[in-house]
Design a protein around this motif. Structure first.
Motif, PDB file in Angstrom:
ATOM      1  N   VAL A 210     -24.069  49.136 -69.378  1.00  0.00           N
ATOM      2  CA  VAL A 210     -23.897  48.470 -68.090  1.00  0.00           C
ATOM      3  C   VAL A 210     -22.724  49.071 -67.327  1.00  0.00           C
ATOM      4  O   VAL A 210     -22.818  49.354 -66.123  1.00  0.00           O
ATOM      5  CB  VAL A 210     -23.689  46.957 -68.288  1.00  0.00           C
ATOM      6  CG1 VAL A 210     -23.420  46.276 -66.956  1.00  0.00           C
ATOM      7  CG2 VAL A 210     -24.907  46.344 -68.958  1.00  0.00           C
ATOM      8  N   ASN A 211     -21.618  49.299 -68.009  1.00  0.00           N
ATOM      9  CA  ASN A 211     -20.461  49.874 -67.334  1.00  0.00           C
ATOM     10  C   ASN A 211     -20.726  51.306 -66.893  1.00  0.00           C
ATOM     11  O   ASN A 211     -20.187  51.750 -65.871  1.00  0.00           O
ATOM     12  CB  ASN A 211     -19.227  49.795 -68.236  1.00  0.00           C
ATOM     13  CG  ASN A 211     -18.637  48.400 -68.281  1.00  0.00           C
ATOM     14  OD1 ASN A 211     -18.907  47.569 -67.406  1.00  0.00           O
ATOM     15  ND2 ASN A 211     -17.851  48.117 -69.291  1.00  0.00           N
TER      16      ASN A 211
ATOM     17  N   GLU B   2     -32.985  35.179 -70.831  1.00  0.00           N
ATOM     18  CA  GLU B   2     -33.916  36.239 -70.438  1.00  0.00           C
ATOM     19  C   GLU B   2     -33.229  37.261 -69.546  1.00  0.00           C
ATOM     20  O   GLU B   2     -33.510  38.461 -69.610  1.00  0.00           O
ATOM     21  CB  GLU B   2     -35.100  35.611 -69.690  1.00  0.00           C
ATOM     22  CG  GLU B   2     -36.054  36.608 -69.070  1.00  0.00           C
ATOM     23  CD  GLU B   2     -37.073  35.938 -68.163  1.00  0.00           C
ATOM     24  OE1 GLU B   2     -37.671  36.641 -67.332  1.00  0.00           O
ATOM     25  OE2 GLU B   2     -37.282  34.715 -68.289  1.00  0.00           O
ATOM     26  N   GLU B   3     -32.330  36.783 -68.708  1.00  0.00           N
ATOM     27  CA  GLU B   3     -31.602  37.668 -67.789  1.00  0.00           C
ATOM     28  C   GLU B   3     -30.321  36.959 -67.370  1.00  0.00           C
ATOM     29  O   GLU B   3     -30.295  35.736 -67.219  1.00  0.00           O
ATOM     30  CB  GLU B   3     -32.457  37.978 -66.552  1.00  0.00           C
ATOM     31  CG  GLU B   3     -31.783  38.874 -65.522  1.00  0.00           C
ATOM     32  CD  GLU B   3     -32.637  39.063 -64.270  1.00  0.00           C
ATOM     33  OE1 GLU B   3     -33.571  39.887 -64.322  1.00  0.00           O
ATOM     34  OE2 GLU B   3     -32.376  38.369 -63.265  1.00  0.00           O
ATOM     35  N   ILE B   4     -29.275  37.724 -67.196  1.00  0.00           N
ATOM     36  CA  ILE B   4     -28.029  37.169 -66.669  1.00  0.00           C
ATOM     37  C   ILE B   4     -27.558  38.035 -65.514  1.00  0.00           C
ATOM     38  O   ILE B   4     -27.682  39.257 -65.563  1.00  0.00           O
ATOM     39  CB  ILE B   4     -26.937  37.054 -67.758  1.00  0.00           C
ATOM     40  CG1 ILE B   4     -25.666  36.424 -67.182  1.00  0.00           C
ATOM     41  CG2 ILE B   4     -26.649  38.396 -68.396  1.00  0.00           C
ATOM     42  CD1 ILE B   4     -24.638  36.051 -68.232  1.00  0.00           C
ATOM     43  N   THR B   5     -27.069  37.388 -64.480  1.00  0.00           N
ATOM     44  CA  THR B   5     -26.505  38.111 -63.345  1.00  0.00           C
ATOM     45  C   THR B   5     -24.998  37.869 -63.331  1.00  0.00           C
ATOM     46  O   THR B   5     -24.544  36.725 -63.256  1.00  0.00           O
ATOM     47  CB  THR B   5     -27.124  37.652 -62.020  1.00  0.00           C
ATOM     48  OG1 THR B   5     -28.536  37.919 -62.062  1.00  0.00           O
ATOM     49  CG2 THR B   5     -26.521  38.401 -60.847  1.00  0.00           C
ATOM     50  N   TYR B   6     -24.264  38.954 -63.433  1.00  0.00           N
ATOM     51  CA  TYR B   6     -22.806  38.909 -63.415  1.00  0.00           C
ATOM     52  C   TYR B   6     -22.275  39.346 -62.052  1.00  0.00           C
ATOM     53  O   TYR B   6     -22.795  40.301 -61.446  1.00  0.00           O
ATOM     54  CB  TYR B   6     -22.223  39.891 -64.439  1.00  0.00           C
ATOM     55  CG  TYR B   6     -22.204  39.449 -65.868  1.00  0.00           C
ATOM     56  CD1 TYR B   6     -21.356  38.434 -66.297  1.00  0.00           C
ATOM     57  CD2 TYR B   6     -22.990  40.097 -66.821  1.00  0.00           C
ATOM     58  CE1 TYR B   6     -21.310  38.057 -67.634  1.00  0.00           C
ATOM     59  CE2 TYR B   6     -22.951  39.726 -68.166  1.00  0.00           C
ATOM     60  CZ  TYR B   6     -22.101  38.703 -68.552  1.00  0.00           C
ATOM     61  OH  TYR B   6     -22.061  38.333 -69.880  1.00  0.00           O
ATOM     62  N   TYR B   7     -21.226  38.688 -61.614  1.00  0.00           N
ATOM     63  CA  TYR B   7     -20.423  39.272 -60.549  1.00  0.00           C
ATOM     64  C   TYR B   7     -19.666  40.449 -61.158  1.00  0.00           C
ATOM     65  O   TYR B   7     -19.110  40.341 -62.254  1.00  0.00           O
ATOM     66  CB  TYR B   7     -19.426  38.261 -59.988  1.00  0.00           C
ATOM     67  CG  TYR B   7     -20.062  37.179 -59.143  1.00  0.00           C
ATOM     68  CD1 TYR B   7     -20.596  37.466 -57.886  1.00  0.00           C
ATOM     69  CD2 TYR B   7     -20.130  35.865 -59.608  1.00  0.00           C
ATOM     70  CE1 TYR B   7     -21.189  36.475 -57.118  1.00  0.00           C
ATOM     71  CE2 TYR B   7     -20.717  34.862 -58.840  1.00  0.00           C
ATOM     72  CZ  TYR B   7     -21.248  35.171 -57.598  1.00  0.00           C
ATOM     73  OH  TYR B   7     -21.833  34.201 -56.842  1.00  0.00           O
ATOM     74  N   THR B   8     -19.679  41.566 -60.479  1.00  0.00           N
ATOM     75  CA  THR B   8     -18.945  42.717 -60.989  1.00  0.00           C
ATOM     76  C   THR B   8     -17.468  42.604 -60.637  1.00  0.00           C
ATOM     77  O   THR B   8     -17.088  41.850 -59.733  1.00  0.00           O
ATOM     78  CB  THR B   8     -19.504  44.030 -60.411  1.00  0.00           C
ATOM     79  OG1 THR B   8     -19.419  43.996 -58.978  1.00  0.00           O
ATOM     80  CG2 THR B   8     -20.958  44.221 -60.810  1.00  0.00           C
TER      81      THR B   8
ATOM     82  N   ALA C 218     -21.564  48.803 -78.709  1.00  0.00           N
ATOM     83  CA  ALA C 218     -22.720  48.369 -79.498  1.00  0.00           C
ATOM     84  C   ALA C 218     -23.231  47.001 -79.093  1.00  0.00           C
ATOM     85  O   ALA C 218     -24.435  46.741 -79.138  1.00  0.00           O
ATOM     86  CB  ALA C 218     -22.356  48.360 -80.984  1.00  0.00           C
ATOM     87  N   ALA C 219     -22.327  46.098 -78.696  1.00  0.00           N
ATOM     88  CA  ALA C 219     -22.720  44.726 -78.366  1.00  0.00           C
ATOM     89  C   ALA C 219     -23.626  44.698 -77.151  1.00  0.00           C
ATOM     90  O   ALA C 219     -23.383  45.385 -76.162  1.00  0.00           O
ATOM     91  CB  ALA C 219     -21.480  43.876 -78.109  1.00  0.00           C
ATOM     92  N   MET C 220     -24.674  43.882 -77.224  1.00  0.00           N
ATOM     93  CA  MET C 220     -25.634  43.779 -76.124  1.00  0.00           C
ATOM     94  C   MET C 220     -25.307  42.589 -75.231  1.00  0.00           C
ATOM     95  O   MET C 220     -24.655  41.628 -75.641  1.00  0.00           O
ATOM     96  CB  MET C 220     -27.057  43.659 -76.676  1.00  0.00           C
ATOM     97  CG  MET C 220     -27.554  44.911 -77.368  1.00  0.00           C
ATOM     98  SD  MET C 220     -29.222  44.669 -78.057  1.00  0.00           S
ATOM     99  CE  MET C 220     -29.512  46.278 -78.793  1.00  0.00           C
ATOM    100  N   ILE C 221     -25.800  42.667 -74.018  1.00  0.00           N
ATOM    101  CA  ILE C 221     -25.489  41.661 -73.007  1.00  0.00           C
ATOM    102  C   ILE C 221     -25.888  40.254 -73.457  1.00  0.00           C
ATOM    103  O   ILE C 221     -25.163  39.288 -73.231  1.00  0.00           O
ATOM    104  CB  ILE C 221     -26.182  42.012 -71.678  1.00  0.00           C
ATOM    105  CG1 ILE C 221     -25.504  43.239 -71.051  1.00  0.00           C
ATOM    106  CG2 ILE C 221     -26.161  40.839 -70.710  1.00  0.00           C
ATOM    107  CD1 ILE C 221     -24.034  43.052 -70.715  1.00  0.00           C
ATOM    108  N   GLY C 222     -27.050  40.132 -74.097  1.00  0.00           N
ATOM    109  CA  GLY C 222     -27.471  38.813 -74.562  1.00  0.00           C
ATOM    110  C   GLY C 222     -26.441  38.179 -75.475  1.00  0.00           C
ATOM    111  O   GLY C 222     -26.105  37.000 -75.347  1.00  0.00           O
TER     112      GLY C 222
ATOM    113  N   PRO D  31     -31.334  41.310 -71.732  1.00  0.00           N
ATOM    114  CA  PRO D  31     -30.372  41.089 -72.823  1.00  0.00           C
ATOM    115  C   PRO D  31     -30.069  42.262 -73.732  1.00  0.00           C
ATOM    116  O   PRO D  31     -29.056  42.241 -74.432  1.00  0.00           O
ATOM    117  CB  PRO D  31     -31.023  39.955 -73.626  1.00  0.00           C
ATOM    118  CG  PRO D  31     -32.477  40.030 -73.307  1.00  0.00           C
ATOM    119  CD  PRO D  31     -32.545  40.482 -71.887  1.00  0.00           C
ATOM    120  N   ALA D  32     -30.911  43.327 -73.757  1.00  0.00           N
ATOM    121  CA  ALA D  32     -30.700  44.378 -74.755  1.00  0.00           C
ATOM    122  C   ALA D  32     -29.893  45.562 -74.252  1.00  0.00           C
ATOM    123  O   ALA D  32     -29.694  46.533 -74.984  1.00  0.00           O
ATOM    124  CB  ALA D  32     -32.047  44.860 -75.294  1.00  0.00           C
ATOM    125  N   LEU D  33     -29.413  45.520 -73.038  1.00  0.00           N
ATOM    126  CA  LEU D  33     -28.483  46.546 -72.577  1.00  0.00           C
ATOM    127  C   LEU D  33     -27.139  46.336 -73.273  1.00  0.00           C
ATOM    128  O   LEU D  33     -26.670  45.209 -73.406  1.00  0.00           O
ATOM    129  CB  LEU D  33     -28.288  46.454 -71.065  1.00  0.00           C
ATOM    130  CG  LEU D  33     -29.426  46.974 -70.203  1.00  0.00           C
ATOM    131  CD1 LEU D  33     -29.392  46.304 -68.835  1.00  0.00           C
ATOM    132  CD2 LEU D  33     -29.330  48.492 -70.048  1.00  0.00           C
TER     133      LEU D  33
END
Length: 946
Positions: free
Chosen positions: A118-119, A258-264, A138-142, A111-113
């Motif tokens: 990520v990009n 805790e974790e998220i998986t995205y389709y790119t 600045a915004a994090m994935i979580g 979540p803190a990336l």
């Protein structure tokens, strides 16, 4: 002072989590009790968590003791969903593991990336994540997932909801679930069978309710983050699909991600943008409707349409980058920023022509022009992203800037927008402006508000009630399109959705969180005045930072962001100190000042990179320098002036100290030296500077050497650091930087001139950075006079071998001297004077803060690529945190700032920068020997045969 359940919680949780990551003091609870919204709650306990196990421990204990908890990532939240008056769980910047699938079709993220990180990871594969909020740096994935943040281009087709593959979750009772793992699903079926049965029933009940189902379908055809993602109940049949999609946009009220998986999604590199000026907002909105319909039937390709009304354009028309003609527009002109992307340049040309043809019947006040120039269209988008903070920068000090976020059905966009403007007039918000993602019918409107006046609060309440009726009732739109419900719109969910939907949302909340412990008051809140409570003031503190709106955009670039405070948090604390002082609460203000000394002043690198990330260029480093100056005693200032006036003697003392340290090192060896000095440092409570193996040896330079007379002349000013500090014992180089620079300049055919009285010269930065402004000005003036004389009144260029010193000279000097640091001098002069043959070995470079502030990042990359066939640039390493000599006295700042460096440069063989002190810290924490880029240039060049 903690008591009762909170004391019990603290005593138990501190056995499982390092106490250094648990905060109960006034300073940290206030600092973390602030997000980008206009609400504030002060948590009783703040815990920075590094991993999922720590989060699970907290959740289980809080559930047992029935204490509420709130999850927080970057805190760029605009609706008050990242604050708490109980326990605040902050995902630390170490919570950043990731995994990219072999075919690059999906990416799993902790979540803190940040979205930008990520990009950057996906960019080499021409991929990205779908969500693209303006706060992506600045915004994090979580937070992006928990708020279903969207943005400029993703619309509703590529947001988190639509691009979600799977999740790892921690529920309110501490249970973990990995929705991608059948073993985990089966275990969850055993422990939460009734939960899944109820969830399945909720879905079936919703599908059977034809009126509710139709409303959900209609409302999610536009952007909607108001309430829970009820579309999950009708879009899916599988319980786990329903579950994980309900988590999207749930704002931490249902479970922890805790974790998220995205389709790119594909990141098309060929882009074109146009800034088109329409005669008025109605004409612009009508054009948007036509563009939207044409895109939907696939007759054109348009990826983004951003609207900026006249007030928005006015807020940025003084920006030097904006064209002058904007100032001449009348009061009605409205702009659309349109972007189209393609797989090839040829396709791009076809698409831009199609868009122009579609718009040819609309009344524009300037000719339509699409640009494919990266620099030009990047500027357009930077301006658009800066609109919200730009309003904050021009507001009256002490007021709050508010951004609301609505969406309308596209067919009524023009009519609804005109009505919104009428509401501004009715309630006398004359400064309000509108901008946003027009292609999705999603507009942000921004205005300023004084929450210190009860009359003003009532005006705000009346205005918001009118907005709610207009958006949600009359036009059947969304009260929150992408910023999340938070506390801001929780009181109005039932107004927008109706009773059946609201009852279903309450059932969902109760199912996931039966004790109501997860982020209470957010999304589900029966208090009809929740939007008027816990309002955050913005008291004046110092004109350097008073325009800050606490958006948090600065935080990723700050070297102390995982050690002490961030720029936003420093401003928050200073505002509170000023508020208390004005109220006469001096004892409480002093308590904050004492707590602030280390976190706010000592561990601020004053690198000013925060101003580069800030949309309105607020420089918190300047505030720190100001505060340091205020703390100086007359005796300290007198000592600084003495040193400045006897500078060569001071440098001799430094050389003696370096020589002594190196002599002892040779006697004891590295391991023993580190042990002894570490013990001494601990005993002195940090007053003795840290020693490490990369500490340089003392040197003396010789400016009296034979030279050829040449028509090409350069004044070389070796900085005081490079006249004092040489190579370390572990350096792979043999020659000192001064000698390399002289060799390089002579190879290029230059006659070198040195300023007179060189041993006493200094740019003044070592003094001014500590607040000794008088001594700093003395040295700066002395150096300027010497360089004016040496350059024959500016006839010759000046080369300084250290970027930070050059920047200081540029800022302080009044004379018209041509000042160069190594990067620009090499590109502007040496590239013409020498033949470059790049080495076939991987190198890494570090752009100093000063170089970055001078806009030299791109130029440094260009120069490095002239010298090596493979250049590695760590995406997540900004300021090194050494901060002049601060790295010796506060080495933890340097260590924290470079925590991601080793893994980012593991394939590099050589490393280069443009500042000796930065190179000391970089060398220690990377395992590489960092040196000036001049070493590499000297190695890979030869004189031209003319």
């Amino acid at each position: 002072m903690l008591e009762g359940k909170y004391l019990n919680f603290y005593n138990q949780i501190s056995k499982k989590i390092e106490k250094t990551n648990i905060f109960t003091d006034k300073l940290h609870t206030l600092a973390y009790g602030t997000d980008a919204s206009f609400y504030r709650l002060i948590p009783k306990i703040v815990i920075k968590t590094d991993n999922a196990k720590e989060v699970q421990d907290i959740i289980e204990l809080s559930n047992e003791l029935e204490l509420s908890i709130t999850f927080r990532a970057a805190g760029t939240s605009l609706s008050g969903q990242a604050i708490s008056d109980s326990i605040l769980i902050v995902t630390s910047r170490k919570f950043t593991d990731f995994k990219i699938s072999d075919d690059k079709s999906y990416i799993s993220l902790q979540p803190a990336l940040t979205g930008a990180q990520v990009n950057n990871l996906l960019s080499p594969y021409s991929k990205k994540i779908g969500p693209d909020p303006a706060s992506i740096n600045a915004a994090m994935i979580g937070g992006i997932a928990a708020n279903n943040a969207s943005g400029m281009c993703c619309g509703i087709s590529q947001n988190s909801y639509k691009t979600l593959k799977s999740m790892k979750l921690i529920f309110a009772d501490g249970t973990k679930l990995d929705t991608s793992c059948e073993t985990s699903r089966n275990a969850f079926r055993v422990t939460h069978g009734e939960f899944l049965k109820d969830l399945k029933q909720f879905s079936q009940d919703t599908k059977n309710n034809e009126e509710l189902r139709a409303k959900i379908e209609r409302k999610f055809k536009i952007k909607n983050t108001c309430g829970y993602s009820l579309n999950a109940l009708i879009d899916f049949d599988d319980e786990f699909e329903i579950l994980e999609h309900l988590i999207i946009g749930s704002e931490g009220t249902l479970a922890f991600i805790e974790e998220i998986t995205y389709y790119t999604v594909e990141d098309l590199k060929d882009k074109a943008s146009a800034l088109i000026y329409f005669k008025d907002i109605k004409e612009a909105c009508s054009a948007v409707t036509k563009l939207k319909l044409a895109r939907d039937d696939k007759s054109i390709t348009v990826d983004a349409v951003e609207l900026m009304d006249r007030a928005g354009l006015r807020s940025i028309e003084e920006d030097p980058a904006m064209p002058e003609f904007i100032k001449d527009f009348d009061e009605n002109v409205t702009a659309l920023l349109i972007e189209t992307r393609a797989k090839s340049d040829e396709d791009l040309d076809i698409q831009t022509v199609q868009i122009q043809n579609l718009l040819e019947d609309f009344k524009v006040v300037r000719d339509i022009y699409f640009t494919k120039d990266v620099e030009e269209y990047t500027l357009y988008w930077k301006i658009r992203k800066g609109l919200f903070p730009a309003v904050g920068a021009v507001r009256e000090t002490g007021t709050t800037v508010i951004i609301e976020d609505v969406a309308y059905p596209i067919e009524c966009l023009a009519e609804a927008t005109l009505e919104l403007q009428d509401l501004f007039k009715k309630h006398e918000y004359s400064e309000a402006l509108i901008f946003g993602h027009a292609l999705e019918g999603n507009f942000h409107f921004v205005f300023t508000q004084d929450f210190a006046d009860e009359k003003e609060i009532k005006r705000y309440d009346a205005f918001m009630n009118d907005v709610v009726h207009s958006v949600a009732v009359k036009y059947q739109g969304s009260l929150k399109a992408e910023h999340g419900t938070g506390r801001n719109m929780a009181a109005f969910i039932e107004v927008e959705w109706g009773n059946d939907a609201y009852v279903m949302m309450k059932k969902i909340k109760c199912l996931f969180d039966p004790k109501g412990l997860l982020n209470p008051g957010v999304i589900i809140n029966d208090d009809q005045e929740a939007h008027l409570k816990n309002l955050k003031g913005m008291p004046a503190t110092n004109e350097i930072v008073d325009k800050c709106i606490e958006c948090g955009f600065c935080e990723p670039s700050c070297p102390s962001n995982d050690l002490s405070l961030t720029p936003r948090q420093r401003i928050v604390i200073n505002r509170e100190i000023s508020r208390l002082e004005r109220l006469g609460k001096e004892e409480e203000a002093k308590e904050y000042r004492d707590l602030y000394q280390y976190d706010g002043i000592e561990t601020c690198a004053t690198c000013s990179l925060c101003s580069s990330a800030c949309p309105v260029n607020i420089d918190t480093g300047s505030l720190t320098k100001h505060l340091r100056a205020e703390q100086l005693s007359p005796r300290a200032k007198k000592t600084a002036n003495f040193i400045a006036n006897n500078f060569s003697m001071t440098l001799k003392g430094m050389k003696f100290g370096l020589g002594s340290a190196n002599a002892v090192h040779k006697l004891l060896g590295t391991a023993s030296m580190e042990t002894v000095t570490s013990t001494m440092r601990d005993f002195s409570k940090g007053k003795i500077a840290k020693w490490n193996a990369t500490l340089p040896k003392p040197i003396s330079i010789n400016t009296n050497f034979e030279q050829k007379v040449s028509s090409k002349k350069v004044v070389y000013f070796p900085s005081c650091i490079n006249r004092t500090m040489g190579l370390s014992d572990v350096s792979v180089e043999e020659k000192q930087l001064f000698d390399v620079t002289v060799e390089l300049l002579q190879k290029a055919g230059y006659q070198i001139i040195f300023p007179e009285n060189l041993p006493n010269l200094c740019c003044g930065m070592p003094f001014s950075s500590k607040g000794f402004n008088e001594a700093g000005a003395t040295k700066s003036t002395q150096l300027e006079k010497a360089l004016v004389k040496a350059t024959n009144n500016g006839e010759y260029p000046v080369l300084c071998d250290t970027s930070p010193c050059t920047k200081t000279m540029i800022e302080k000097f009044k004379s018209d001297l041509k000042l160069y640091e190594p990067i620009e001098f090499a590109l502007d002069f040496l590239s013409n004077d020498l033949d470059f043959t790049p080495i076939a070995e991987p190198i890494t470079i570090h752009t100093t803060c000063s170089s970055a502030k001078m806009g030299l990042e791109g130029k440094f990359k260009t120069l490095a690529q002239m010298c090596s066939t493979e250049v590695i640039i760590p995406a997540d390493v900004k300021c090194c945190g050494f901060a002049g000599d601060r790295g010796f006295n506060y080495p933890e700042l340097n260590e924290s700032a470079l925590r991601d460096l080793p893994k980012s440069i593991k394939n590099a063989k050589y490393a280069f920068s443009t500042s000796k002190t930065c190179e000391i810290g970089l060398s220690e924490h990377s395992g590489l020997d960092y040196n000036s880029i001049f070493y590499l240039i000297n190695k890979c060049t030869k004189a031209k045969n003319i």
